[in-house]
Design a protein around this motif. Sequence first.
Motif, short mmCIF file in Angstrom:
data_model
loop_
_atom_site.label_atom_id
_atom_site.label_comp_id
_atom_site.label_asym_id
_atom_site.label_seq_id
_atom_site.Cartn_x
_atom_site.Cartn_y
_atom_site.Cartn_z
N SER A 43 21.96 46.58 96.70
CA SER A 43 23.30 47.09 97.02
C SER A 43 24.16 45.88 97.37
O SER A 43 23.72 44.74 97.23
CB SER A 43 23.22 48.02 98.22
OG SER A 43 23.06 47.25 99.40
N PHE A 44 25.38 46.14 97.85
CA PHE A 44 26.23 45.05 98.28
C PHE A 44 26.23 44.90 99.80
O PHE A 44 27.12 44.28 100.37
CB PHE A 44 27.65 45.21 97.72
CG PHE A 44 27.67 45.06 96.22
CD1 PHE A 44 27.56 43.81 95.65
CD2 PHE A 44 27.75 46.16 95.39
CE1 PHE A 44 27.55 43.65 94.26
CE2 PHE A 44 27.75 46.02 94.01
CZ PHE A 44 27.64 44.76 93.44
N ASP A 45 25.24 45.47 100.46
CA ASP A 45 25.08 45.21 101.89
C ASP A 45 24.75 43.74 102.09
O ASP A 45 24.39 43.03 101.15
CB ASP A 45 23.92 46.06 102.44
CG ASP A 45 24.30 47.53 102.51
OD1 ASP A 45 25.49 47.84 102.43
OD2 ASP A 45 23.38 48.36 102.64
N MET A 86 27.68 52.44 100.76
CA MET A 86 26.93 51.43 100.00
C MET A 86 27.50 50.03 100.23
O MET A 86 26.77 49.08 100.45
CB MET A 86 27.00 51.76 98.51
CG MET A 86 26.23 50.77 97.64
SD MET A 86 26.49 51.14 95.91
CE MET A 86 25.35 49.98 95.14
N THR A 87 28.81 49.94 100.22
CA THR A 87 29.40 48.62 100.42
C THR A 87 29.73 48.43 101.89
O THR A 87 29.93 49.39 102.62
CB THR A 87 30.71 48.49 99.64
OG1 THR A 87 31.63 49.42 100.18
CG2 THR A 87 30.49 48.77 98.19
N ALA A 88 29.78 47.18 102.28
CA ALA A 88 30.09 46.90 103.69
C ALA A 88 31.05 45.74 103.78
O ALA A 88 30.64 44.61 103.97
CB ALA A 88 28.80 46.60 104.44
N PRO A 89 32.34 45.99 103.58
CA PRO A 89 33.31 44.92 103.76
C PRO A 89 33.31 44.45 105.23
O PRO A 89 32.63 45.02 106.07
CB PRO A 89 34.65 45.56 103.38
CG PRO A 89 34.31 46.81 102.64
CD PRO A 89 32.99 47.25 103.19
#
Lengths: 397, 397
Positions: free
Chosen positions: A269-271, A1-4
């Motif tokens: 999302s946090f994309d 879900m997240t993409a640092p």
Amino acid sequence: MTAPLKHIPEENAAAKARAHMLAPECEVLTIPDSEPLKLDGEKLLAPFSIAYKTYGQLNADKSNAILICHALTADQYVASRHPVTGKPGWWERLVGPGRPIDTDRFFIICPNILGGCMGSTGPASIDPKTGHPYGLNFPVITIGDMVNAQVRLIDHLGIDQLFAVVGGSMGGMQVLGWCSRHMERVYSAIPIATAAWHSSQNIAFHEVGRQAVMADPNWCSGNYYEKGLVPRNGLGVARMAAHITYLSEDALHEKFGRNLQNRSERTFSFDADFQVESYLRHQGSTFVDRFDANSYLYITRAMDYFDLAAEHGDVLANAFRGTQTRFCVVSFTSDWLYPTRESRDIVQALNAVAANVSFVEIDSIKGHDAFLLEEPEFAATVEGFINSCAKRRGLAR
Amino acid sequence: MTAPLKHIPEENAAAKARAHMLAPECEVLTIPDSEPLKLDGEKLLAPFSIAYKTYGQLNADKSNAILICHALTADQYVASRHPVTGKPGWWERLVGPGRPIDTDRFFIICPNILGGCMGSTGPASIDPKTGHPYGLNFPVITIGDMVNAQVRLIDHLGIDQLFAVVGGSMGGMQVLGWCSRHMERVYSAIPIATAAWHSSQNIAFHEVGRQAVMADPNWCSGNYYEKGLVPRNGLGVARMAAHITYLSEDALHEKFGRNLQNRSERTFSFDADFQVESYLRHQGSTFVDRFDANSYLYITRAMDYFDLAAEHGDVLANAFRGTQTRFCVVSFTSDWLYPTRESRDIVQALNAVAANVSFVEIDSIKGHDAFLLEEPEFAATVEGFINSCAKRRGLAR
């Protein structure tokens, strides 16, 4: 879900950068132990190296040399392919055959700054006293120290007086440093998108970047080199924050607006939904592949310390008293990092000592980075000034 | 030699903040499973809680209620001591007995936003389905979702129409959300230092903050609560970067200039030599003691997603068509986060639907945070507008 931050390996660009640091693909002047550089912080530095590139030919009376001073994250590859990234030189728009700074007429010298990470001595270099990288044992340096190190290079090349010293942003600070500390060695000067002191807001942004680096556990108090670690996340965040300040709000708006990355709906999302997010993440991740985190700390610190007025009894004009140099000061309307009023401060100080100065504010929406981008009026300004100075100096066309 | 962010324990403020999150020292409305909130991202949220504070007395016909919407990092303690930090309410200048928003005359309601960390349901809350904190399982929410959650509270209080909805910054976005989604329930509205959509530069700054949090290994992909970890460094850096945008360059210059911390010489180190560095570090470290990192991610995301025009066929005026609400739009000259032109966009849209709107640009050097600070002209503007609306509404003095 997240993409640092994603880290693109690019054939292990970081290793390539480190290799270049230790064995640069360009000329290197090494100053021996016997000729230490006295730093503004009182310490002595020796031995030290200055990696540099030259373009064009020095003429017989050595009167056609132009020194180009680079900005915070640039290097000596001003007009030739970057050996680590493979990209063209960072100022090929301005420097090259037939360009405003014409390598067919002038001898261009572009050194990597002291404290940098492209072959000049900096925190990533091996400290000869310990056999290990300096890390935070490297002394804190100033813009003046960078300039004094460049003087050694110009001495080495046998050049008494530079025809011109040119630079934007931190490069412009070095130009001002030359014109103050070594004014008799500068025939003409072009400080671009710069200031005579670093503002409190600029110090604040730098401090955010440094804290981001230092907060990265891979930074290891600066001793990451021999552990095989790189404080990528911290340096990436620092670069992202800084990058916003290099652009203008209008430029960001024109480039990205609120455009979504995939022309589709919000992902909830946090994309990186927005193009501007994706762009910034890319800026962060590619930067860490070519730049040393400790160099970032040292160079931003040097910029923060820069205050030509404070060095001269709080009177900026004193920095230039007695100057014979011909100045062309350039600013850009949308530059909020070094706004026009800071260039005006320089111009007013030069006027106060009856210096020969022209001042051009270029209308641009591109923000601080305008000096690196396509700006025909800017290129024409530099070309016109260089040509008129060359004529006066008796340099044949 | 180096001094990364210091973390002042303050009787373990973070533990205090966490305790307040789970058992807030204020009233809490809990919406049961049977009445889920349909989120803009299509998911259903239930049960959920809204923690809130009230001040003053609701009158017999329930016509004197003012809803105050808080900004990104504020909370329900608008006019009373903060139970975690012990500081006065964040808007006591404006809200209180005899103040422009007079608690002797009006019934003030200030809820903690959905997604927040002061008692309303957010990512730090326990997910009743798992018995563990939501973390990143919390749904991504919007400003509209926050508003819809507040509607439940206003329903619960039996209030048909709010006399006024007031808020600055993200609070102003909620005000606009109310005036669009629930216009018939708002008699008057004061959106302050805000915008109808988040600019690309503002998204960029938020993305830097989120990346700083996510880069902190203590963040653990959002699952730090039960590990006893706090992504302090990342959140601290995020706050530092954001804090710069809350001030103006002039305010920073006036407050700090290039003043050194100890009135002494530069230390030639990475210590906080400049006062502005020390100030920012303090801002970072105190913030992490009272705020949840995941809440920071979710709330900034909600702000980035905010675009009232896009929600209405790219025509902002459509958001307000049919409004009977009386508006007072306020901006500040030195606010570069939500510059005056973004308030003008709101005013023009309101004019396009013949709304009753007054617009005041306050001359201030204090930047975005001006709405929280001593600004007599601003206070007088709010007071005058509230009083004239109260008179028209037939609210006795």
